[in-house]
Each structure stands twice: as C-alpha cells, then as structure tokens.
Design a protein around this motif. Sequence first.
Motif, PDB file in Angstrom:
ATOM      1  N   ASN A 118     -15.492  -0.489 -12.369  1.00  0.00           N
ATOM      2  CA  ASN A 118     -15.661   0.874 -12.594  1.00  0.00           C
ATOM      3  C   ASN A 118     -16.336   1.424 -11.260  1.00  0.00           C
ATOM      4  O   ASN A 118     -15.956   2.600 -10.793  1.00  0.00           O
ATOM      5  CB  ASN A 118     -16.377   1.413 -13.593  1.00  0.00           C
ATOM      6  N   ALA A 119     -17.212   0.644 -10.573  1.00  0.00           N
ATOM      7  CA  ALA A 119     -17.522   0.687  -9.316  1.00  0.00           C
ATOM      8  C   ALA A 119     -18.333   2.132  -9.103  1.00  0.00           C
ATOM      9  O   ALA A 119     -18.314   2.844  -7.969  1.00  0.00           O
ATOM     10  CB  ALA A 119     -16.528   0.730  -8.208  1.00  0.00           C
ATOM     11  N   SER A 120     -19.112   2.590 -10.334  1.00  0.00           N
ATOM     12  CA  SER A 120     -20.001   3.761  -9.805  1.00  0.00           C
ATOM     13  C   SER A 120     -21.241   3.283  -9.035  1.00  0.00           C
ATOM     14  O   SER A 120     -21.465   2.124  -9.090  1.00  0.00           O
ATOM     15  CB  SER A 120     -20.604   4.142 -11.405  1.00  0.00           C
ATOM     16  N   PRO A 121     -21.744   4.067  -8.330  1.00  0.00           N
ATOM     17  CA  PRO A 121     -22.680   3.922  -7.420  1.00  0.00           C
ATOM     18  C   PRO A 121     -23.963   3.437  -8.085  1.00  0.00           C
ATOM     19  O   PRO A 121     -24.919   2.883  -7.709  1.00  0.00           O
ATOM     20  CB  PRO A 121     -23.206   5.212  -6.664  1.00  0.00           C
ATOM     21  N   ALA A 122     -23.889   3.866  -9.475  1.00  0.00           N
ATOM     22  CA  ALA A 122     -25.188   3.567 -10.338  1.00  0.00           C
ATOM     23  C   ALA A 122     -24.900   2.378 -11.149  1.00  0.00           C
ATOM     24  O   ALA A 122     -25.884   1.952 -11.878  1.00  0.00           O
ATOM     25  CB  ALA A 122     -25.353   4.876 -11.462  1.00  0.00           C
ATOM     26  N   ARG A 145      -7.906 -15.600  -5.897  1.00  0.00           N
ATOM     27  CA  ARG A 145      -8.863 -15.202  -4.640  1.00  0.00           C
ATOM     28  C   ARG A 145     -10.261 -14.956  -4.945  1.00  0.00           C
ATOM     29  O   ARG A 145     -10.646 -14.366  -6.011  1.00  0.00           O
ATOM     30  CB  ARG A 145      -8.194 -14.312  -3.540  1.00  0.00           C
ATOM     31  N   GLU A 146     -11.295 -15.288  -4.013  1.00  0.00           N
ATOM     32  CA  GLU A 146     -12.740 -14.911  -4.492  1.00  0.00           C
ATOM     33  C   GLU A 146     -13.395 -14.618  -3.310  1.00  0.00           C
ATOM     34  O   GLU A 146     -13.139 -14.749  -2.304  1.00  0.00           O
ATOM     35  CB  GLU A 146     -13.454 -16.349  -4.773  1.00  0.00           C
ATOM     36  N   ILE A 147     -14.206 -13.308  -3.556  1.00  0.00           N
ATOM     37  CA  ILE A 147     -14.780 -12.658  -2.586  1.00  0.00           C
ATOM     38  C   ILE A 147     -16.096 -12.330  -2.668  1.00  0.00           C
ATOM     39  O   ILE A 147     -16.480 -12.460  -3.986  1.00  0.00           O
ATOM     40  CB  ILE A 147     -14.071 -11.228  -2.111  1.00  0.00           C
ATOM     41  N   PRO A 148     -17.267 -12.257  -1.869  1.00  0.00           N
ATOM     42  CA  PRO A 148     -18.497 -11.943  -2.339  1.00  0.00           C
ATOM     43  C   PRO A 148     -18.417 -10.533  -2.868  1.00  0.00           C
ATOM     44  O   PRO A 148     -17.751  -9.600  -2.481  1.00  0.00           O
ATOM     45  CB  PRO A 148     -19.087 -12.026  -0.819  1.00  0.00           C
ATOM     46  N   ILE A 149     -19.426 -10.600  -3.744  1.00  0.00           N
ATOM     47  CA  ILE A 149     -19.554  -9.181  -4.438  1.00  0.00           C
ATOM     48  C   ILE A 149     -19.742  -7.998  -3.470  1.00  0.00           C
ATOM     49  O   ILE A 149     -19.133  -6.822  -3.775  1.00  0.00           O
ATOM     50  CB  ILE A 149     -20.339  -9.283  -5.576  1.00  0.00           C
ATOM     51  N   LYS A 150     -20.496  -8.281  -2.535  1.00  0.00           N
ATOM     52  CA  LYS A 150     -20.831  -7.010  -1.501  1.00  0.00           C
ATOM     53  C   LYS A 150     -19.562  -6.455  -0.809  1.00  0.00           C
ATOM     54  O   LYS A 150     -19.311  -5.255  -0.402  1.00  0.00           O
ATOM     55  CB  LYS A 150     -21.984  -7.473  -0.611  1.00  0.00           C
ATOM     56  N   GLN A 151     -18.233  -7.329  -0.731  1.00  0.00           N
ATOM     57  CA  GLN A 151     -17.108  -6.934   0.012  1.00  0.00           C
ATOM     58  C   GLN A 151     -16.039  -6.222  -1.246  1.00  0.00           C
ATOM     59  O   GLN A 151     -15.092  -5.667  -1.134  1.00  0.00           O
ATOM     60  CB  GLN A 151     -16.269  -8.118   0.356  1.00  0.00           C
ATOM     61  N   PHE A 152     -16.699  -6.117  -2.460  1.00  0.00           N
ATOM     62  CA  PHE A 152     -15.902  -5.631  -3.702  1.00  0.00           C
ATOM     63  C   PHE A 152     -16.007  -4.029  -3.621  1.00  0.00           C
ATOM     64  O   PHE A 152     -15.016  -3.604  -4.048  1.00  0.00           O
ATOM     65  CB  PHE A 152     -16.415  -6.393  -4.820  1.00  0.00           C
ATOM     66  N   PHE A 153     -17.294  -3.586  -3.435  1.00  0.00           N
ATOM     67  CA  PHE A 153     -17.362  -2.029  -3.439  1.00  0.00           C
ATOM     68  C   PHE A 153     -16.894  -1.494  -2.428  1.00  0.00           C
ATOM     69  O   PHE A 153     -17.693  -1.576  -1.274  1.00  0.00           O
ATOM     70  CB  PHE A 153     -18.838  -1.807  -3.856  1.00  0.00           C
ATOM     71  N   VAL A 154     -16.211  -0.634  -2.374  1.00  0.00           N
ATOM     72  CA  VAL A 154     -15.694   0.140  -1.001  1.00  0.00           C
ATOM     73  C   VAL A 154     -15.976   1.541  -0.965  1.00  0.00           C
ATOM     74  O   VAL A 154     -15.797   2.327  -0.034  1.00  0.00           O
ATOM     75  CB  VAL A 154     -14.412  -0.065  -0.402  1.00  0.00           C
ATOM     76  N   VAL A 156     -16.823   5.280  -3.523  1.00  0.00           N
ATOM     77  CA  VAL A 156     -17.375   5.910  -5.185  1.00  0.00           C
ATOM     78  C   VAL A 156     -16.359   5.557  -5.988  1.00  0.00           C
ATOM     79  O   VAL A 156     -14.990   6.068  -5.757  1.00  0.00           O
ATOM     80  CB  VAL A 156     -17.629   7.421  -5.262  1.00  0.00           C
ATOM     81  N   LYS A 157     -16.568   4.739  -7.003  1.00  0.00           N
ATOM     82  CA  LYS A 157     -15.382   4.361  -8.043  1.00  0.00           C
ATOM     83  C   LYS A 157     -14.093   3.602  -7.295  1.00  0.00           C
ATOM     84  O   LYS A 157     -12.913   3.581  -7.708  1.00  0.00           O
ATOM     85  CB  LYS A 157     -14.859   5.414  -8.833  1.00  0.00           C
ATOM     86  N   LYS A 158     -14.431   3.153  -6.239  1.00  0.00           N
ATOM     87  CA  LYS A 158     -13.254   2.210  -5.498  1.00  0.00           C
ATOM     88  C   LYS A 158     -13.690   0.938  -5.035  1.00  0.00           C
ATOM     89  O   LYS A 158     -15.035   0.566  -4.489  1.00  0.00           O
ATOM     90  CB  LYS A 158     -13.146   2.941  -4.175  1.00  0.00           C
ATOM     91  N   THR A 159     -12.770  -0.064  -5.498  1.00  0.00           N
ATOM     92  CA  THR A 159     -13.120  -1.215  -5.101  1.00  0.00           C
ATOM     93  C   THR A 159     -11.864  -1.998  -4.282  1.00  0.00           C
ATOM     94  O   THR A 159     -11.118  -1.338  -4.060  1.00  0.00           O
ATOM     95  CB  THR A 159     -12.901  -2.184  -6.506  1.00  0.00           C
ATOM     96  N   SER A 160     -12.169  -3.214  -3.613  1.00  0.00           N
ATOM     97  CA  SER A 160     -11.185  -3.544  -2.750  1.00  0.00           C
ATOM     98  C   SER A 160     -10.079  -4.303  -3.287  1.00  0.00           C
ATOM     99  O   SER A 160      -9.162  -4.923  -2.909  1.00  0.00           O
ATOM    100  CB  SER A 160     -11.783  -4.766  -1.853  1.00  0.00           C
ATOM    101  N   LEU A 161     -10.018  -4.276  -4.895  1.00  0.00           N
ATOM    102  CA  LEU A 161      -8.898  -4.703  -5.614  1.00  0.00           C
ATOM    103  C   LEU A 161      -7.345  -4.158  -5.272  1.00  0.00           C
ATOM    104  O   LEU A 161      -7.397  -2.801  -4.802  1.00  0.00           O
ATOM    105  CB  LEU A 161      -8.822  -4.266  -7.200  1.00  0.00           C
TER     106      LEU A 161
END
Lengths: 276, 156
Positions: A118-122, A145-154, A156-161
């Motif tokens: 869901n990638a809420s800032p909260a 594929r596997e990525i460090p979680i810090k690369q997952f959040f891009v 507000v409500k946006k992920t690198s999926l």
Amino acid sequence: MLYSFSYYKPKSEIEIIETLKSFGDDAKILAGGTDLLVYMKQQIADPKVLVDIKGVPDFSKIEIDSSGNLIIGAAVTCNDVVENQYIRNHYPILATAAKTIGSYQIRNRATVVGNICNASPAADMAGALLVLDSSVIIATEKGNREIPIKQFFVGVKKTSLQQNEFVKAIRVRAEYKDAEAGYLKASRIKGHDLGTCNVALSRGKNGTVKIAIGSCNITPVLLPDFDSTNIDLANILTTAMKNIKPIDDLRGSKEYRKHLVQVFIKRLLNGKGHSH
Amino acid sequence: MAVTINDRKYSKSVSENRTLLEFLREDLYLLGVKEGCGEGECGACTVLMNGKTVNSCLVLAVEADRTVIRTIEGESKDGKLNPLQESFKKHHATQCGFCTPGVIMSATSLLERNQNPAEAEIKEAIEGNFCRCTGYRQIIDAIAEAATLLESEVKK
Ligand SMILES: Cc1cc2nc3c(=O)[nH]c(=O)nc-3n(C[C@H](O)[C@H](O)[C@H](O)COP(=O)(O)OP(=O)(O)OC[C@H]3O[C@@H](n4cnc5c(N)ncnc54)[C@H](O)[C@@H]3O)c2cc1C
Ligand code: FES
Ligand code: FES
C-alpha cells in the motif's frame, strides 16, 4: 453496495501471474482488503478484477530459510506476527510495530505485505523492516526477483512493482536476529488513525545503527548507516532533519513532527521502545 | 458459496461485490450485525470468522466461502443469555445497544483466547469497537466479571 467487479482466487503463484497478465491494469491484488476495500468504497480505487492471494497455502506461512533468514509470506497477517513466538523472541520489533496497526479486528485481516504494498508514508511495518535490512521477494513472469526494501518505496502509495508482478514474501536477514531494535510511534487515536510520525532504530551486530522515519516524507525514509561504536548524537539528529520533509496536516504540524522525530531518536538510542 | 453460520450450513449464491456484512444482514436477516461506518473504524459489524474477529464490512462475502461464522444471534441458546451477555445486563454495559453485538463478539473472542485477561488486555480487545453511550467503564467491568465467572466454572 460496491460497484461490480470480478473476483478470482488462484491456487498458485503461476495462476496469479496468469490472471494479472490477462487483465493488465484492470486487476488488483487483494490481501486483507483493509486498505483496498476502503479505497473501493470511497471510489479512490476502481479495479475491475480482484485477485485474492489468500488461496496459495504457502503464502500464509512464517518460515526460516536454509540460511536462517525469516520469511514472511504475502498472506501473513499482523496478528500472526504479533502472536508468533519465534518473532517475539528474535525479532520483537516486528511484533511491536505490527501491534500498533489499527484495531484487533483489523490486525486479523491486515497483512504485513499489504502494509508495504500500500506504500503509505505512515506504513507501520515499513520502518521496522527497513532497519532490519529486509528484502522484498517479487514474483514476475520470468521467475522471482528480490530487492532491498529501501528500493521498494518510490512515492506516496507508489512502489517499484512493475506490471504483472506481485510480492510473494519478505525476507528478514538472519544477521538481524536478536539485534537490539526498537519502534516508537505517535498517533492521535490508537486503533483508528494512522501515525503522526514514527521512528524505528536497530543496532546491527556489524556495528551499524540504522534509523527509519515514517510519515515525514513521501516515502518511509531510511537514513544512511551510523557507527554504533561512536555515537554522535548531534550528527545523527542533523542527518535526520536533512532527510525528512514533513508537512503540516490534521495530524500535526511540520515543527511538531520534527520535534517528535528527535525525541524518538534520543529515546530509542537510550534503549526505550525496545521491549515488546 | 458454502458457509456455516451459527452452527447452520448455508449454500447460497452471492455476487462478488457484496460484503459479508450485506450478506449477513440482507440475505440472512441477521440484523444483530450492525453497519456503522462501513470502513473498518467502528467495529459494529464485528463477527467471528474461523474463530477470529473481523470487520464484516471489510470482508467480501465470497471471501467467507467455506468458513465458519459466528454472529451475536448464535450466542444465546434456547432463549437464554450466555454468561457474558448476563454480565452485560448486570453491569448496564448496554445503553442504546448499537455497539453491543460487536463488542460482545470481540469480548467472546478475547475470553476464548485468554481466560484471565488484565484490564489492559480487555481494552486492547475492544479498541476497535466504538461505543458512544457507556463511556466503556461498564463494558470493561462486564467483561472482567464474565471472565471471573467463566474461570470459576472451568475450575468446578
Ligand atoms: C481502521 C483502520 C486502521 C488502520 N490503521 C493502520 C495503522 O495504524 N497503521 C498502518 O500502517 N496501517 C493502518 N491501516 C491500513 C491497513 O490496515 C494496512 O496498511 C494493512 O497492513 C494493509 O494490508 P491488507 O492486507 O489489508 O492490504 P490490502 O488492502 O489487501 O492491499 C493494500 C494494497 O496493496 C496491494 N497488495 C496487497 N498485497 C499485495 C501483494 N502481495 N503484491 C502486490 N500488491 C499487493 C493491493 O493491491 C492494494 O493496493 C488501517 C486501516 C483501517 C481500515
Ligand atoms: S461498519 Fe464495519 S467497522 Fe464500522
Ligand atoms: S451502547 Fe450505545 S453505542 Fe454503545
């Protein structure tokens, strides 16, 4: 009543990918639904197809892989984490953070993976997973594929999926097993409101201090590593302030958030917020 | 879908876009399940699904396929209130009553996983249930006394 949509409950990872492929942008993954169904009711989201991932038995598991890392499947709920004895013993920060989410009923449905997708800032699980150096295991058409979680959040409500991908699990490094770690969160009404801000902190066995801050930027923020053998509080606080851009909103002003973040960092460095 | 509700088996077709709350109230007339906010905040719609409390407004009816559901309607037997319900009556833990079915389901689930809850545990168990009338004191007292009663019954 909700608008009409179709519902699929595939039984395997491949079937989920196939379903996502055949419906493209019209499809959305349904985990606990505690974010998604609210968005659909409020007409913030209007997927035509829901792909329920709870039909894959493996996704409900909390497991240890052959290298001793902790694996949290996509359908594992926050209460599963709170009640898991292995997690409570060895990664208590995960149970502490999970317990701050919503109410008991919400935690029976809300998944850990749904919380980060869901990638809420909260998002409460984000900070705790960031300071444990976790990674996100993503199922794709071409395998995992596997990525460090810090690369997952891009954002507000946006992920690198990418299209036709979904998260099947989170891997928490064995290196952080039994590491000292704590979580502090401020919120107006427990159980009914997202946090005003939150801070997670860990001391790794490799001598690094990791600090993550939530609700103070467009994504949860992981600060650069600090040296735990030589704590320079002034430097840590300055770095923290440089890396956040809190806003004024109904939950608090930006000054209040900045103040809380500093107080939380000091408390966590002094060992507060560590017990579960 | 096939679902067991309050010990009765149902086999029904239901469209994807209906929530479990709508299914229980509108198709089965289980009107003890209340809708307050419809968004997971108030807990008036709380039911047990496979033994765990859920907000039925945030569960699709199709997600309840092959599960066991319990609602307030199944808690009294042969017209007799159960000890928890009796305790609510004794402590005046019900005023307007709108929150009561949800609160009782949350408390039922608490007492099934913890026979001797501390006050903090009672509060945590009902943190997702809004009550606009009682101020919660009576509710907490009612649950605490029911726990003592149930515990002494187990010992007997
Ligand atoms: C009353 C209430 C209180 C709340 N309180 C808090 C709180 O205190 N802290 C907090 O952080 N959150 C809170 N939330 C938000 C929510 O409960 C959490 O974010 C929860 O963890 C979301 O998980 P879910 O399984 O319900 O996700 P869902 O709603 O099923 O999904 C959320 C989003 O992620 C996507 N998604 C889910 N799983 C995957 C996957 N495996 N792969 C790819 N995409 C996926 C979905 O498509 C959707 O866009 C609250 C919600 C409510 C209703
Ligand atoms: S109606 Fe479901 S929580 Fe309010
Ligand atoms: S008795 Fe009226 S809301 Fe609780």
